[in-house]
Design a protein around this motif. Structure first.
Motif, PDB file in Angstrom:
ATOM      1  N   CYS A  60       0.804  -1.235   0.000  1.00  0.00           N
ATOM      2  CA  CYS A  60       0.000   0.000   0.000  1.00  0.00           C
ATOM      3  C   CYS A  60       0.839   1.289   0.000  1.00  0.00           C
ATOM      4  N   THR A  61       1.824   1.392   0.884  1.00  0.00           N
ATOM      5  CA  THR A  61       2.579   2.652   0.962  1.00  0.00           C
ATOM      6  C   THR A  61       3.335   2.920  -0.345  1.00  0.00           C
ATOM      7  N   PRO A  62       4.077   1.933  -0.886  1.00  0.00           N
ATOM      8  CA  PRO A  62       4.758   2.168  -2.165  1.00  0.00           C
ATOM      9  C   PRO A  62       3.780   2.517  -3.295  1.00  0.00           C
ATOM     10  N   GLY A  87      16.614   3.320   1.949  1.00  0.00           N
ATOM     11  CA  GLY A  87      15.873   2.301   2.711  1.00  0.00           C
ATOM     12  C   GLY A  87      15.575   1.124   1.808  1.00  0.00           C
ATOM     13  N   ARG A  88      15.772  -0.094   2.333  1.00  0.00           N
ATOM     14  CA  ARG A  88      15.562  -1.301   1.512  1.00  0.00           C
ATOM     15  C   ARG A  88      14.674  -2.316   2.212  1.00  0.00           C
ATOM     16  N   SER A  89      13.700  -1.815   2.999  1.00  0.00           N
ATOM     17  CA  SER A  89      12.809  -2.762   3.686  1.00  0.00           C
ATOM     18  C   SER A  89      11.889  -3.428   2.680  1.00  0.00           C
ATOM     19  N   ASP A  90      11.358  -4.613   3.086  1.00  0.00           N
ATOM     20  CA  ASP A  90      10.416  -5.338   2.220  1.00  0.00           C
ATOM     21  C   ASP A  90       9.093  -4.590   2.105  1.00  0.00           C
ATOM     22  N   CYS A  94      19.582   2.770  -1.647  1.00  0.00           N
ATOM     23  CA  CYS A  94      20.624   3.000  -0.648  1.00  0.00           C
ATOM     24  C   CYS A  94      20.197   2.411   0.700  1.00  0.00           C
ATOM     25  N   HIS A  95      21.179   2.203   1.566  1.00  0.00           N
ATOM     26  CA  HIS A  95      20.909   1.626   2.890  1.00  0.00           C
ATOM     27  C   HIS A  95      22.020   2.037   3.839  1.00  0.00           C
ATOM     28  N   SER A  96      22.075   1.402   4.998  1.00  0.00           N
ATOM     29  CA  SER A  96      23.021   1.873   6.033  1.00  0.00           C
ATOM     30  C   SER A  96      24.486   1.641   5.651  1.00  0.00           C
ATOM     31  N   LYS A  97      24.735   0.799   4.663  1.00  0.00           N
ATOM     32  CA  LYS A  97      26.138   0.544   4.281  1.00  0.00           C
ATOM     33  C   LYS A  97      26.536   1.323   3.016  1.00  0.00           C
ATOM     34  N   ALA A 132      12.916   6.472   3.182  1.00  0.00           N
ATOM     35  CA  ALA A 132      12.161   5.503   3.995  1.00  0.00           C
ATOM     36  C   ALA A 132      13.142   4.864   4.962  1.00  0.00           C
ATOM     37  N   ILE A 133      13.540   5.632   5.953  1.00  0.00           N
ATOM     38  CA  ILE A 133      14.677   5.272   6.803  1.00  0.00           C
ATOM     39  C   ILE A 133      14.253   5.027   8.256  1.00  0.00           C
ATOM     40  N   GLY A 134      13.422   5.928   8.773  1.00  0.00           N
ATOM     41  CA  GLY A 134      13.059   5.835  10.187  1.00  0.00           C
ATOM     42  C   GLY A 134      14.018   6.614  11.075  1.00  0.00           C
ATOM     43  N   ARG A 135      14.613   7.690  10.533  1.00  0.00           N
ATOM     44  CA  ARG A 135      15.509   8.555  11.339  1.00  0.00           C
ATOM     45  C   ARG A 135      15.099  10.006  11.138  1.00  0.00           C
ATOM     46  N   ALA A 136      14.654  10.630  12.237  1.00  0.00           N
ATOM     47  CA  ALA A 136      14.093  11.979  12.151  1.00  0.00           C
ATOM     48  C   ALA A 136      15.047  12.961  11.478  1.00  0.00           C
ATOM     49  N   ASP A 163       8.810  11.892   1.470  1.00  0.00           N
ATOM     50  CA  ASP A 163       9.248  11.614   2.841  1.00  0.00           C
ATOM     51  C   ASP A 163       8.306  10.586   3.472  1.00  0.00           C
ATOM     52  N   VAL A 164       8.787   9.344   3.578  1.00  0.00           N
ATOM     53  CA  VAL A 164       7.939   8.270   4.115  1.00  0.00           C
ATOM     54  C   VAL A 164       8.022   8.212   5.641  1.00  0.00           C
ATOM     55  N   GLY A 165       9.088   8.734   6.205  1.00  0.00           N
ATOM     56  CA  GLY A 165       9.359   8.572   7.638  1.00  0.00           C
ATOM     57  C   GLY A 165       8.264   9.117   8.538  1.00  0.00           C
ATOM     58  N   MET A 166       8.033   8.412   9.626  1.00  0.00           N
ATOM     59  CA  MET A 166       7.091   8.886  10.654  1.00  0.00           C
ATOM     60  C   MET A 166       7.788   8.696  11.995  1.00  0.00           C
ATOM     61  N   ASN A 167       8.423   9.737  12.464  1.00  0.00           N
ATOM     62  CA  ASN A 167       9.204   9.642  13.698  1.00  0.00           C
ATOM     63  C   ASN A 167       8.601  10.584  14.739  1.00  0.00           C
ATOM     64  N   LEU A 179      -2.083   8.050   2.233  1.00  0.00           N
ATOM     65  CA  LEU A 179      -2.196   7.191   1.040  1.00  0.00           C
ATOM     66  C   LEU A 179      -2.225   5.715   1.405  1.00  0.00           C
ATOM     67  N   THR A 180      -1.579   5.360   2.530  1.00  0.00           N
ATOM     68  CA  THR A 180      -1.463   3.944   2.885  1.00  0.00           C
ATOM     69  C   THR A 180      -2.859   3.326   3.079  1.00  0.00           C
ATOM     70  N   ILE A 181      -3.718   4.007   3.812  1.00  0.00           N
ATOM     71  CA  ILE A 181      -5.067   3.462   4.041  1.00  0.00           C
ATOM     72  C   ILE A 181      -5.897   3.544   2.760  1.00  0.00           C
TER      73      ILE A 181
HETATM   74  P1  NDP Z   1      13.004  -0.340   8.339  1.00  0.00           P
HETATM   75  O1  NDP Z   1      13.608  -0.069   9.673  1.00  0.00           O
HETATM   76  O2  NDP Z   1      12.489  -1.695   8.033  1.00  0.00           O
HETATM   77  O3  NDP Z   1      14.085   0.034   7.219  1.00  0.00           O
HETATM   78  C1  NDP Z   1      14.862   1.177   7.308  1.00  0.00           C
HETATM   79  C2  NDP Z   1      15.857   1.220   6.182  1.00  0.00           C
HETATM   80  O4  NDP Z   1      16.624   2.412   6.320  1.00  0.00           O
HETATM   81  C3  NDP Z   1      16.832   0.046   6.170  1.00  0.00           C
HETATM   82  O5  NDP Z   1      16.985  -0.450   4.873  1.00  0.00           O
HETATM   83  C4  NDP Z   1      18.134   0.655   6.698  1.00  0.00           C
HETATM   84  O6  NDP Z   1      19.311   0.116   6.136  1.00  0.00           O
HETATM   85  C5  NDP Z   1      18.009   2.094   6.228  1.00  0.00           C
HETATM   86  N1  NDP Z   1      18.794   2.969   7.090  1.00  0.00           N
HETATM   87  C6  NDP Z   1      18.759   3.089   8.426  1.00  0.00           C
HETATM   88  N2  NDP Z   1      19.666   3.987   8.868  1.00  0.00           N
HETATM   89  C7  NDP Z   1      20.301   4.449   7.760  1.00  0.00           C
HETATM   90  C8  NDP Z   1      21.349   5.363   7.556  1.00  0.00           C
HETATM   91  N3  NDP Z   1      21.930   6.006   8.568  1.00  0.00           N
HETATM   92  N4  NDP Z   1      21.752   5.582   6.295  1.00  0.00           N
HETATM   93  C9  NDP Z   1      21.168   4.944   5.251  1.00  0.00           C
HETATM   94  N5  NDP Z   1      20.171   4.054   5.388  1.00  0.00           N
HETATM   95  C10 NDP Z   1      19.748   3.800   6.626  1.00  0.00           C
HETATM   96  O7  NDP Z   1      11.885   0.777   8.159  1.00  0.00           O
HETATM   97  P2  NDP Z   1      10.570   0.813   7.185  1.00  0.00           P
HETATM   98  O8  NDP Z   1      10.976   0.719   5.779  1.00  0.00           O
HETATM   99  O9  NDP Z   1       9.535  -0.096   7.707  1.00  0.00           O
HETATM  100  O10 NDP Z   1      10.062   2.306   7.504  1.00  0.00           O
HETATM  101  C11 NDP Z   1      10.843   3.432   7.221  1.00  0.00           C
HETATM  102  C12 NDP Z   1      10.143   4.660   7.760  1.00  0.00           C
HETATM  103  O11 NDP Z   1       8.899   4.806   7.100  1.00  0.00           O
HETATM  104  C13 NDP Z   1       9.800   4.625   9.250  1.00  0.00           C
HETATM  105  O12 NDP Z   1       9.892   5.934   9.781  1.00  0.00           O
HETATM  106  C14 NDP Z   1       8.361   4.176   9.274  1.00  0.00           C
HETATM  107  O13 NDP Z   1       7.678   4.619  10.441  1.00  0.00           O
HETATM  108  C15 NDP Z   1       7.842   4.854   8.045  1.00  0.00           C
HETATM  109  N6  NDP Z   1       6.668   4.214   7.447  1.00  0.00           N
HETATM  110  C16 NDP Z   1       5.641   5.037   7.099  1.00  0.00           C
HETATM  111  C17 NDP Z   1       4.518   4.517   6.513  1.00  0.00           C
HETATM  112  C18 NDP Z   1       3.424   5.456   6.131  1.00  0.00           C
HETATM  113  O14 NDP Z   1       2.307   5.036   5.937  1.00  0.00           O
HETATM  114  N7  NDP Z   1       3.738   6.757   5.983  1.00  0.00           N
HETATM  115  C19 NDP Z   1       4.358   3.072   6.265  1.00  0.00           C
HETATM  116  C20 NDP Z   1       5.544   2.310   6.584  1.00  0.00           C
HETATM  117  C21 NDP Z   1       6.638   2.882   7.176  1.00  0.00           C
HETATM  118  P3  NDP Z   1      19.780  -1.421   6.386  1.00  0.00           P
HETATM  119  O15 NDP Z   1      18.895  -2.261   5.527  1.00  0.00           O
HETATM  120  O16 NDP Z   1      21.200  -1.431   5.937  1.00  0.00           O
HETATM  121  O17 NDP Z   1      19.597  -1.667   7.845  1.00  0.00           O
END
Ligand code: NDP
Length: 313
Positions: free
Chosen positions: A140-142, A165-168, A188-191, A208-212, A228-232, A286-288
């Motif tokens: 849904c979110t993508p 961000g590379r989450s599933d 891109c991702h943490s490495k 889509a990182i999860g870091r404010a 900006d997908v993040g919700m912190n 958009l997710t809902i």
């Molecule tokens: P995950 O924690 O599953 O994934 C985070 C990704 O960010 C990982 O791939 C991680 O890398 C990468 N990452 C973390 N730190 C860094 C860094 N310093 N530099 C580069 N990459 C980094 O999170 P989600 O994908 O589930 O969610 C991401 C954000 O989106 C969150 O804030 C979440 O709350 C929000 N979200 C919002 C939704 C919405 O409806 N708006 C729905 C879903 C999520 P690595 O793989 O190497 O660990």
């Protein structure tokens, strides 16, 4: 020039109205889409999300049923529940609210959901359909991110897109959708080395990182589109001021609630971006909306031509 604000609340409402019209026609033809929501235990954030999803069902006319197994539910109990829902014809979509309690094998439970009813699009079969461009259910979110871009007239084909961000759940599927829409995509991702340098190549930057506030102006090509997908949640005053000093509206809200929502993108980015999604009110709504879209889509796909035949009758 300040960035164009991509109003997710408005776009989500537009999609919900379209889905409501479709659900009305389907219901009149005798096929009312139905969604089962499974909420295990008492996670306060999950309870809020589920309330929002059930309310959205009521608004668009989707039939919904909620299941609330206890916090101590076992994997076997949840598998039995899912199996039962898989068999029920009036249930078109099954949503298992994550996270599940630690004792539950979440992967096993998600794998048990019939791929035809997998409205979250997490089942490996739907992941495969997405990567091979076959019809299926898309997360849904993508899917919502693509809707924001397309409905805002932002070109995707041929553009450089960078997804951080590379989450599933978000990163990988949005990268796949952008690839399918003919963007040139970097994940891109943490490495990742020189993250800011890679991000500066982006015409479309998805965070889509999860870091404010991690994405600052140093990561930006001026004029780029930022999603900006993040919700912190920010609760500390010092952190709040780092993002919103001088923003009277935010300061008033923060004083009242003691907390505020910040994306992965620093608010200063709005000064040089071409277009940007706000937090809140950007990707979140958009997710809902896309969950409702997926439930109606699952109902149509499961019943094949029957819906079309009934509509003609
Ligand atoms: P995950 O924690 O599953 O994934 C985070 C990704 O960010 C990982 O791939 C991680 O890398 C990468 N990452 C973390 N730190 C860094 C860094 N310093 N530099 C580069 N990459 C980094 O999170 P989600 O994908 O589930 O969610 C991401 C954000 O989106 C969150 O804030 C979440 O709350 C929000 N979200 C919002 C939704 C919405 O409806 N708006 C729905 C879903 C999520 P690595 O793989 O190497 O660990």
């Amino acid at each position: 020039m300040p960035a164009l604000i991509l109003d997710g609340t408005r776009i989500a409402q537009e999609i919900r109205s379209e889905v409501a019209a479709e659900v009305k026609a389907m219901t009149a033809a005798g096929v009312r889409p139905g969604l089962a929501v499974v909420l295990v235990g008492h996670n306060p954030a999950s309870e809020i999300y589920v309330r929002g999803k059930v309310k959205a069902c009521e608004e668009v006319g989707v039939y919904s049923e909620q299941f609330t197994p206890s916090e101590s539910a076992t994997t076997a109990e949840l598998l039995a529940l899912i199996e039962g829902l898989n068999r029920r014809d009036e249930i078109d979509g099954i949503l298992v609210q994550l996270p599940l309690p630690a004792q539950v094998d979440a992967k096993k439970v998600l794998l048990a959901v019939d791929p035809a009813k997998d409205v979250d699009g997490f089942h490996p079969m739907n992941v495969g359909f997405l990567s091979t461009q076959r019809p299926g259910l898309v997360p849904c979110t993508p899917a919502g991110i693509i809707e924001i871009l397309q409905r805002s007239g932002i070109p995707i084909a041929g553009q450089e897109a960078v997804v951080v961000g590379r989450s599933d759940i978000v990163g990988k599927p949005v990268a796949m959708l952008l690839t399918n829409a003919n963007a040139t995509v970097t994940i891109c991702h943490s490495k990742t080395r020189d993250l800011a340098g890679v991000c500066r190549r982006a015409d479309i930057l998805v965070a889509a990182i999860g870091r404010a506030g991690m994405i600052t102006r140093d990561f930006m090509k001026p004029g780029a589109t930022v999603i900006d997908v993040g919700m912190n949640t920010v609760t500390g005053l010092a952190e709040f001021r780092r993002f919103f000093a001088g923003n009277a509206r935010r300061e008033e809200m923060f004083a009242k609630k003691g907390t505020t929502l910040v994306g992965d993108v620093h608010p200063e980015v709005a000064e040089i971006a071409g277009a940007i999604t706000p937090v809140p009110g950007g990707v979140g709504p958009l997710t809902i909306a896309m969950l409702m879209f997926n439930t109606a889509k699952a109902a149509k796909m499961r019943r094949g031509n029957r819906v079309a035949e009934l509509s003609r009758a």
